[in-house]
Scaffold this motif. Structure first.
Motif, PDB file in Angstrom:
ATOM      1  N   SER A 146     -10.650  52.713   9.876  1.00 42.12           N
ATOM      2  CA  SER A 146     -11.780  51.815   9.632  1.00 42.12           C
ATOM      3  C   SER A 146     -12.156  51.079  10.902  1.00 42.12           C
ATOM      4  N   LEU A 147     -13.412  50.698  10.958  1.00 43.04           N
ATOM      5  CA  LEU A 147     -13.936  49.888  12.056  1.00 43.04           C
ATOM      6  C   LEU A 147     -14.723  48.739  11.449  1.00 43.04           C
ATOM      7  N   HIS A 148     -14.180  47.543  11.610  1.00 42.23           N
ATOM      8  CA  HIS A 148     -14.827  46.351  11.051  1.00 42.23           C
ATOM      9  C   HIS A 148     -15.121  46.533   9.555  1.00 42.23           C
ATOM     10  N   SER A 149     -14.118  46.992   8.818  1.00 39.93           N
ATOM     11  CA  SER A 149     -14.179  47.181   7.361  1.00 39.93           C
ATOM     12  C   SER A 149     -15.010  48.386   6.929  1.00 39.93           C
ATOM     13  N   ASP A 150     -15.621  49.086   7.877  1.00 41.86           N
ATOM     14  CA  ASP A 150     -16.356  50.304   7.551  1.00 41.86           C
ATOM     15  C   ASP A 150     -15.445  51.514   7.737  1.00 41.86           C
ATOM     16  N   THR A 151     -15.327  52.320   6.693  1.00 45.83           N
ATOM     17  CA  THR A 151     -14.460  53.491   6.767  1.00 45.83           C
ATOM     18  C   THR A 151     -15.048  54.543   7.695  1.00 45.83           C
ATOM     19  N   LEU A 152     -14.246  54.972   8.669  1.00 45.03           N
ATOM     20  CA  LEU A 152     -14.669  56.019   9.588  1.00 45.03           C
ATOM     21  C   LEU A 152     -14.259  57.398   9.103  1.00 45.03           C
ATOM     22  N   ALA A 153     -13.031  57.498   8.607  1.00 44.19           N
ATOM     23  CA  ALA A 153     -12.519  58.803   8.165  1.00 44.19           C
ATOM     24  C   ALA A 153     -11.254  58.591   7.358  1.00 44.19           C
ATOM     25  N   THR A 154     -11.008  59.510   6.449  1.00 43.50           N
ATOM     26  CA  THR A 154      -9.739  59.564   5.726  1.00 43.50           C
ATOM     27  C   THR A 154      -9.112  60.921   6.017  1.00 43.50           C
TER      28      THR A 154
END
Length: 468
Positions: A373-381
């Protein structure tokens, strides 16, 4: 009089200042303006009916405009044709063009004048598709891969579904209009991304010129020049970061375009559908400039950075035992797309992984996940997969283990008995020695007592005449 004179001067100055102000607020020709160097965070405004901008490495969508709406693809269809040809063919294989391959295409559509019965290598055929969008070459590939154009079209649709394309249906290999032949900008980006995984395609996608030598039907060379104007250095639409792609056009589809571009470590895929005039090039460049200005592809972690240890247990006859301890980690390096003003250190991870699992475990089995995550935004799982295999214990192995355990017990018991016997013998010998020493001392004591008594008795009975 003086007052009138000064009043007149004042009025003239006032009118002059207003005139200057009026000229200052007049619109200035945009060509004379100083360019605004402040980066714009707004996505570009494009004329394409449907479009998408995707990070080729991560699959992240950076921009989309009705990217899931069904459109006619025209000749960008041939990217799927190329993909299947490379997945199932060999560049050195020869292909002989059938009557249907040559004559089933629409009159006036793209071709390179291949004749019925003419033989080319698969590599030459692919260059005919990539550079000149030759429809007879697409038909020849279909027959080469699957034996018929109909079977190949079904193969194309099936492969598209495997890649996650949910709104795509192909009925031919070339993309000429058919109302049942459609796709979406997003689906074409998925197909295009998969094509980039093919090393052979990567090695030829940037070529803008190729010569087919004389064949069994043609005595002269066929020079082929690329049609994609963003790759052509002499074109008005040349784009220095463009790597490859495919053009398309039919009356119904209008202009369609797929383009790859790379700047630094960031590689992007732009797809625009249903564009008029040369807007497909203008829109594509606008998408790339937006993507490269605002986003970057970075390697966030290696597998070792996120590796975890898991205990593998096994339960038999209501008894659970530890069988092994294995490592779980991502299958490969993790790349993510982040804004250009962000840092890798800003990325946080949330690892979901059990402390133990039950056998059997196969290599590559998913046993956990890590969310970036970046600043609570999910980038990848990303999946955490087993790096070692652990099998269940078979009956034969259990018997062998039981036998080994029995042997170990017998060995241990034997050792213990041996130690006890040795200890007993040692104690016995020590006791015997102590007893022997004690008896010796007693004998010596008795002997000394007898000697003293004898001396005393002898001294007491000495005759008088012997006494001095």
């Amino acid at each position: 009089m003086k007052h009138k004179f000064f009043s007149l001067i004042f009025i003239l100055l006032l009118l002059y200042s207003q005139t200057l102000t009026a000229f200052a607020t007049e619109p200035i020709d945009s060509s004379a303006q100083t360019p605004d160097t402040t980066p714009s965070t707004d996505p570009p405004s494009i004329s394409a009916v449907s479009a998408v901008l995707m990070d080729a490495t991560t699959g992240t969508i950076l921009y989309e405009k009705d990217c899931h709406s069904q459109q006619y693809p025209a000749s960008i269809t041939k990217l799927m044709t190329i993909l299947l040809a490379l997945e199932h063919g060999n560049l050195e294989d020869t292909i002989t063009f059938s009557h249907d391959a040559v004559y089933s295409i629409e009159p006036g559509s793209s071709h390179i004048a291949i004749q019925e019965g003419e033989t080319l290598t698969l590599e030459q055929v692919l260059y005919g598709i990539i550079l000149r969008s030759a429809n007879e070459c697409a038909n020849a590939v279909a027959e080469y891969v699957d034996g018929s154009m109909e079977a190949f079209a079904k193969h194309m649709t099936e492969r598209a579904k495997e890649l996650g394309c949910e709104h795509t249906n192909f009925v031919n290999a070339h993309g000429l209009f058919d109302e049942n032949h459609y796709t979406t900008a997003y689906d074409m980006a998925l197909i295009s991304r998969e094509l980039l995984q093919n090393d052979t395609y990567r090695s030829i996608m940037s070529d803008t010129y190729y010569v087919i030598p004389p064949t069994n039907k043609q005595t002269e060379e066929r020079p082929l020049h690329g049609q994609h104007q963003m790759l052509n250095e002499s074109s008005l639409y040349y784009y220095e970061y463009a790597e490859g792609g495919k053009t398309g056009y039919t009356v119904e589809a209008q202009n369609t375009l797929v383009t790859y571009a790379k700047q630094g470590d960031t590689e992007l895929i732009a797809v625009v559908l249903k564009c008029s005039g040369a807007q497909h090039y203008v829109d594509t460049k606008a998408l790339f400039e937006y993507g490269f200005e605002h986003f970057q592809t970075v390697k966030a972690f290696s597998p070792a950075d996120l590796a975890q240890r898991i205990t593998v247990t096994e339960t038999y006859q209501n008894k659970t035992t530890t069988k092994d301890t294995i490592s779980v980690a991502p299958a490969q390096d993790i790349y993510v797309t982040i804004p250009t003003d962000a840092q890798i250190s800003d990325i946080t991870t949330d690892i979901q992984c059990p402390q133990s699992t039950s056998a059997p475990v196969a290599v590559g089995e998913v046993l956990g996940t890590v969310t970036l995550s970046l600043h609570s935004d999910t980038l990848a799982t990303v999946d955490l997969t087993a790096q070692q295999q652990v099998s269940t214990t078979t009956d034969a192995e259990r018997e062998a283990q039981a036998a080994q355990t029995r042997n170990q017990i017998f060995k241990t018991v034997g050792i213990i008995i041996g130690i006890l016997i040795l200890l007993f013998l040692t104690v016995f010998c020590v006791c015997r020695y102590i007893g022997y020493r004690h008896r010796q001392q007693r004998r010596l004591q008795r002997k000394n007592r007898r000697k003293r008594r004898l001396q005393q008795h002898t001294a007491h009975h000495i005759p008088p005449h012997r006494k001095q």
